[in-house]
Motif scaffolding. Structure first.
Motif, short mmCIF file in Angstrom:
data_model
loop_
_atom_site.label_atom_id
_atom_site.label_comp_id
_atom_site.label_asym_id
_atom_site.label_seq_id
_atom_site.Cartn_x
_atom_site.Cartn_y
_atom_site.Cartn_z
N TYR A 30 -1.24 -16.19 -30.77
CA TYR A 30 -0.77 -14.82 -30.61
C TYR A 30 -1.15 -14.28 -29.23
O TYR A 30 -0.36 -13.59 -28.57
N PHE A 31 -2.37 -14.59 -28.80
CA PHE A 31 -2.76 -14.13 -27.46
C PHE A 31 -1.85 -14.74 -26.40
O PHE A 31 -1.32 -14.03 -25.53
N SER B 84 1.72 -1.06 -26.02
CA SER B 84 1.74 -1.58 -27.38
C SER B 84 2.91 -0.99 -28.18
O SER B 84 3.59 -1.70 -28.92
N ALA C 87 -11.12 -8.80 -30.10
CA ALA C 87 -10.10 -8.57 -31.12
C ALA C 87 -10.02 -7.09 -31.49
O ALA C 87 -8.93 -6.52 -31.57
N TYR D 193 -8.37 -4.94 -28.55
CA TYR D 193 -6.94 -5.03 -28.26
C TYR D 193 -6.05 -4.85 -29.49
O TYR D 193 -4.95 -4.30 -29.39
N GLU D 194 -6.51 -5.29 -30.65
CA GLU D 194 -5.70 -5.11 -31.85
C GLU D 194 -5.66 -3.65 -32.29
O GLU D 194 -4.76 -3.21 -33.00
N SER E 170 -8.56 -12.91 -36.00
CA SER E 170 -9.28 -12.07 -35.05
C SER E 170 -10.17 -12.90 -34.13
O SER E 170 -10.18 -12.71 -32.91
N PHE F 77 -8.00 -15.03 -31.76
CA PHE F 77 -7.44 -14.19 -30.71
C PHE F 77 -8.52 -13.82 -29.71
O PHE F 77 -8.34 -13.95 -28.49
N ALA G 297 -3.14 -9.39 -23.39
CA ALA G 297 -3.83 -9.23 -24.67
C ALA G 297 -3.22 -8.10 -25.50
O ALA G 297 -3.10 -8.20 -26.72
N ALA H 112 -1.69 -8.92 -29.04
CA ALA H 112 -2.28 -8.24 -30.20
C ALA H 112 -1.24 -7.44 -30.97
O ALA H 112 -1.31 -7.34 -32.20
N THR H 113 -0.28 -6.87 -30.26
CA THR H 113 0.77 -6.11 -30.93
C THR H 113 1.66 -7.03 -31.76
O THR H 113 2.06 -6.69 -32.87
N TRP I 24 -0.18 -7.75 -34.85
CA TRP I 24 -0.07 -6.60 -35.76
C TRP I 24 1.26 -6.60 -36.51
O TRP I 24 1.30 -6.44 -37.73
#
Length: 242
Positions: free
Chosen positions: A9-10, A102, A171, A174-175, A200, A203, A224, A228-229, A232
């Motif tokens: 994901y990153f 984001s 994590a 940025y998340e 998490s 990432f 990131a 992270a988006t 999500w």
């Protein structure tokens, strides 16, 4: 495996920052990171150089070789410790722009707006965003101090826990933007991240590694945020859309 998925994901953020319609929202976070991170590292390494020269002048000649030992240790501490602290501080400054990035990434991925607020409403939200960054900073600092002390008392265990804590904080850092855009509380966000800890930590580990690489670390922040988006959207958004 969740850890590998978290890392993926990153890295997906590298592709997202180049997408049409998103690039202009990447520019300001990228510029802030380059100016602050780049200039601070320049002054930090200058300070380290002066400090080592001072220490070396105080050492007897037969111990001058210690300078060659201290430099790699200091560089590792800077890359893995200072980078996390600086990331928290930089994101405090860049919070409104990261939150906007984001939001636009989520719109790009889902085709759905988070809300219909205009620029004026975004400006009104800035105090709330900064308050959220302050909450993260208050969450980070006491734990960082505790783990740093443990690092000197029990070096091996301390190093392992410090790395894990750093991954977790990246994590969280940025998340949280996507969670906050949806007005989801900080405690609830942490509970959600803990429910899928592998994502998490994977990432955060990827962020930590690339933050430690010179020059590449200058673009880590927007990458990131984008990655992270996406994390999500795929893993947490459905829970709050039902």
């Amino acid at each position: 495996m969740q850890i590998v998925q978290g890392m993926e994901y990153f890295f997906s953020g590298f592709k997202l920052i180049t997408q049409k319609g998103l690039k202009r929202f990447v520019f300001i976070p990228l510029l802030i990171n380059i100016l602050l991170f780049g200039s601070s590292l320049f002054f930090l390494f200058g300070w380290l150089s002066d400090s080592f020269s001072y220490i070396n002048d105080m050492l007897p000649q037969w111990l001058s070789w210690l300078e060659w030992l201290m430099w790699p240790i200091a560089i590792l501490m800077v890359l893995f410790s200072y980078s996390m602290l600086f990331t928290v501080i930089t994101n405090f400054i860049a919070a409104p722009f990261n939150a906007l990035l984001s939001e636009k990434v989520e719109l790009y991925l889902t085709g759905q707006k988070i809300n219909d607020d205009g620029f004026a409403e975004l400006v009104k939200d800035i105090p709330r965003m900064l308050a959220r960054e302050w909450t993260k900073l208050c969450y980070y600092l006491p734990r960082a101090i505790g783990f740093f002390i443990l690092l000197w008392i029990l070096p091996v265990i301390g190093q392992i826990l410090w790395v894990l804590f750093t991954c977790w904080m990246f994590a969280v850092q940025y998340e949280d933007y996507a969670f906050d855009n949806h007005k989801i509380g900080f405690k609830q966000m942490k509970d959600d991240l803990k429910s899928k800890q592998g994502l998490s930590y994977g990432f955060g580990f990827a962020v930590m590694l690339l933050t430690a690489i010179p020059f590449i670390n200058l673009i880590v922040m927007p990458v990131a945020v984008c990655g992270a988006t996406r994390l999500w959207v795929d893993n947490y958004r459905p829970k709050y859309r039902s």
